[in-house]
Write an enzyme that holds these catalytic residues in place. Structure first.
Site, short mmCIF file in Angstrom:
data_model
loop_
_atom_site.label_atom_id
_atom_site.label_comp_id
_atom_site.label_asym_id
_atom_site.label_seq_id
_atom_site.Cartn_x
_atom_site.Cartn_y
_atom_site.Cartn_z
N GLY A 10 0.89 -1.17 0.09
CA GLY A 10 0.06 0.03 0.06
C GLY A 10 0.85 1.18 -0.12
O GLY A 10 1.88 1.16 0.58
N ARG A 72 0.63 -4.73 -5.20
CA ARG A 72 0.77 -5.77 -4.18
C ARG A 72 1.24 -7.35 -4.79
O ARG A 72 0.80 -8.25 -4.37
CB ARG A 72 -0.47 -6.24 -3.57
CG ARG A 72 -1.24 -4.77 -2.70
CD ARG A 72 -2.14 -5.26 -1.67
NE ARG A 72 -2.53 -4.12 -0.86
CZ ARG A 72 -1.91 -3.56 0.08
NH1 ARG A 72 -0.90 -4.09 0.54
NH2 ARG A 72 -2.40 -2.63 0.56
N ASP A 103 5.14 -5.61 5.83
CA ASP A 103 5.52 -7.15 6.06
C ASP A 103 5.68 -7.91 4.79
O ASP A 103 6.40 -8.77 4.63
CB ASP A 103 4.24 -7.59 6.95
CG ASP A 103 4.38 -8.89 7.11
OD1 ASP A 103 5.64 -9.28 7.66
OD2 ASP A 103 3.52 -9.61 7.13
N THR A 125 4.67 1.18 6.64
CA THR A 125 3.25 0.60 6.64
C THR A 125 2.56 1.62 7.60
O THR A 125 2.75 1.93 8.72
CB THR A 125 3.26 -0.81 7.01
OG1 THR A 125 1.70 -0.93 7.52
CG2 THR A 125 3.81 -1.21 8.16
N ASP A 127 0.04 1.15 9.08
CA ASP A 127 -0.42 0.29 10.17
C ASP A 127 0.74 0.29 11.40
O ASP A 127 0.28 -0.17 12.27
CB ASP A 127 -0.63 -1.31 9.48
CG ASP A 127 -1.83 -1.34 8.50
OD1 ASP A 127 -2.65 -0.41 8.63
OD2 ASP A 127 -1.64 -2.40 8.00
N ASP A 129 3.08 -1.84 11.98
CA ASP A 129 2.89 -2.92 12.66
C ASP A 129 4.03 -3.92 12.53
O ASP A 129 4.00 -5.36 12.71
CB ASP A 129 1.61 -3.90 12.54
CG ASP A 129 1.37 -4.09 11.08
OD1 ASP A 129 2.32 -3.74 10.43
OD2 ASP A 129 0.39 -4.68 10.76
N ARG A 171 -5.42 -3.90 10.08
CA ARG A 171 -5.74 -5.68 9.85
C ARG A 171 -5.58 -6.23 11.00
O ARG A 171 -6.55 -6.81 11.59
CB ARG A 171 -5.07 -6.05 8.67
CG ARG A 171 -5.24 -7.55 8.54
CD ARG A 171 -4.31 -7.88 7.34
NE ARG A 171 -4.44 -6.99 6.00
CZ ARG A 171 -5.76 -7.19 5.32
NH1 ARG A 171 -6.29 -8.40 5.76
NH2 ARG A 171 -5.82 -6.68 4.21
N LEU A 276 -8.41 7.66 2.57
CA LEU A 276 -7.97 8.99 2.67
C LEU A 276 -6.76 8.97 3.77
O LEU A 276 -6.02 9.84 3.85
CB LEU A 276 -9.40 9.55 3.34
CG LEU A 276 -10.41 10.01 2.69
CD1 LEU A 276 -11.42 10.54 3.50
CD2 LEU A 276 -10.04 11.42 1.73
N GLN A 277 -6.69 7.77 4.50
CA GLN A 277 -5.92 7.59 5.66
C GLN A 277 -4.39 7.33 4.73
O GLN A 277 -3.25 7.56 5.53
CB GLN A 277 -5.99 6.62 6.45
CG GLN A 277 -7.33 6.68 7.08
CD GLN A 277 -7.69 5.34 7.83
OE1 GLN A 277 -7.20 4.79 9.01
NE2 GLN A 277 -8.42 4.63 7.27
O1 F6P Z 1 -0.95 -1.27 3.68
C1 F6P Z 1 -1.83 -1.62 4.69
C2 F6P Z 1 -3.38 -1.40 4.53
O2 F6P Z 1 -3.42 -0.08 4.45
C3 F6P Z 1 -4.16 -1.82 5.38
O3 F6P Z 1 -4.32 -1.43 6.70
C4 F6P Z 1 -5.44 -1.86 4.78
O4 F6P Z 1 -6.24 -3.25 5.10
C5 F6P Z 1 -4.71 -2.20 3.51
O5 F6P Z 1 -3.87 -1.62 3.23
C6 F6P Z 1 -5.89 -1.73 2.17
O6 F6P Z 1 -5.53 -2.08 1.12
P1 F6P Z 1 -5.42 -1.79 -0.44
O7 F6P Z 1 -4.80 -0.63 -0.70
O8 F6P Z 1 -5.13 -3.04 -1.36
O9 F6P Z 1 -7.27 -1.50 -0.38
#
Ligand code: F6P
Length: 344
Positions: A10, A72, A103, A125, A127, A129, A171, A276-277
């Site tokens: 992401g 991805r 990760d 990330t 997240d 994490d 997640r 947006l995040q």
């Molecule tokens: O990269 C992590 C993340 O931001 C997660 O928190 C979220 O579930 C996911 O990516 C969303 O992924 P995508 O951009 O593929 O919709």
């Protein structure tokens, strides 16, 4: 040397700061820098690789996203793909690779290192994490978005005396929910690490009403575990190349809001902050840490410390093994979560 850099997984604000720092550090050493497009996908097929120069990395520090593009793509799914990645690294005469990612991306980097590729990582990330580092690029900018959203939602929640459910990303770890919720004054935070149930949530809302608080804001991480919350089943096509279920498809926030309204009778609305995040300009922290990590990654290459990534520990940037960083998810410390409870 010829150093290649890629961003995988992401996107998030701060990636360009890291790319710029890698490139500028290499230029200072008279090394050549190659940009790999679209994560691991850029090392498959004929390769999508372009030389970066001073111009291509100028004026990008304040930009969100990634000038290299991302994906991805998981080359570990097929042995042929892993072989092709290595062939392309040879074909483009790449001496060392900087993989910027979370990760998933860094698990591929770790595997390549085991296969003899000279690779270092950079932790990214939103997240936050990854293990072995206090910080991952993207987290602070994401939390800033959550805080600003909560500030805005407070006024409307209060005016209408409503319950507002705010779904945020996260997640397996609830860092964004906890930190964003703390900063924005959430009245309840629900995270994957602390399972709960719908009745407990409703009782909390009723207690608040009885105490004269006529509105509530709940921050819920998309990966929350609530066995009695009837979230939508996900189908196999909603699983990404690394085997992760598309959590946005679960509709956690929407389901929670509906069930709260049904059980308590309180008028409830939902806001899903979603991507947006991950958008907009990077915060100070993401620009500075992206820069520090990028410079440190090149330093690792200079020292021949492959299979490592720079990590933040306290205020120091130190090398840690990729294998340790991806070995487990860094989940929210329960004591930290409890701190937020004090303000419910
Ligand atoms: O990269 C992590 C993340 O931001 C997660 O928190 C979220 O579930 C996911 O990516 C969303 O992924 P995508 O951009 O593929 O919709």
């Amino acid at each position: 040397l010829r150093v290649a850099v890629l961003t995988g997984g992401g996107d998030c604000p701060g990636l360009n700061a890291a790319i710029r720092a890698v490139a500028r550090s290499c230029f200072a050493l008279d090394w050549t820098v190659l940009g790999v497009k679209n994560g691991w996908a850029g090392l498959l097929g004929e390769g999508q690789i372009e030389e970066l120069n001073r111009k291509s990395v100028s004026g990008i520090l304040h930009l969100g996203g990634t000038i290299l593009g991302t994906s991805r793509t998981n080359p570990m799914k097929r042995e042929e793909d892993m072989a092709q990645v290595q062939d392309n690294l040879k074909r483009y005469e790449i001496d060392a690779l900087v993989a910027i990612g979370g990760d998933d991306t860094l698990s591929v980097a770790k595997r390549l290192h085991e296969l003899g590729v000279k690779v270092v990582g950079v932790p990214k990330t939103m997240d936050n994490d990854l293990s072995e580092t206090d910080y991952c690029i993207g987290f602070d900018s994401a939390v800033q978005v959550v805080m600003e959203a909560l500030d805005r939602l407070h006024t409307t929640a209060s005016a209408h005396h409503r319950v507002l459910v705010v779904e945020v990303m996260g997640r397996d770890a609830g860092w964004v929910a906890v930190e964003g919720g703390l900063a924005g004054g959430a009245d309840l935070i629900l995270i994957p690490e602390v399972p709960t149930d719908i009745d407990r949530v409703c009782r909390h809302l009723e207690r608040r009403r009885a105490a004269g608080k006529d509105f509530s804001i709940i921050v819920v991480a998309e990966g929350v575990q609530m066995p009695d919350l009837l979230v939508r089943e996900t189908v196999p096509s909603e699983v990404d190349a690394f085997g992760h279920v598309r959590l946005d498809k679960r509709g956690v926030g929407e389901t929670l809001a509906k069930q709260i309204e049904k059980k308590t009778g309180f008028e409830t609305r939902v806001t899903v902050l979603g991507h947006l995040q991950r958008g907009g300009s990077p915060s100070v922290t993401d620009r500075v840490n992206g820069t520090r990590f990028g410079v440190a990654a090149v330093q690792l290459i200079r020292e021949g410390k492959f299979g490592y990534m720079p990590a933040l520990k306290g205020n120091k940037v130190v090398p840690v093994k990729l294998a340790d960083a991806v070995a487990r998810t860094k989940t929210v410390d329960v004591e930290y979560y409890k701190l937020a409870e004090l303000f419910y």
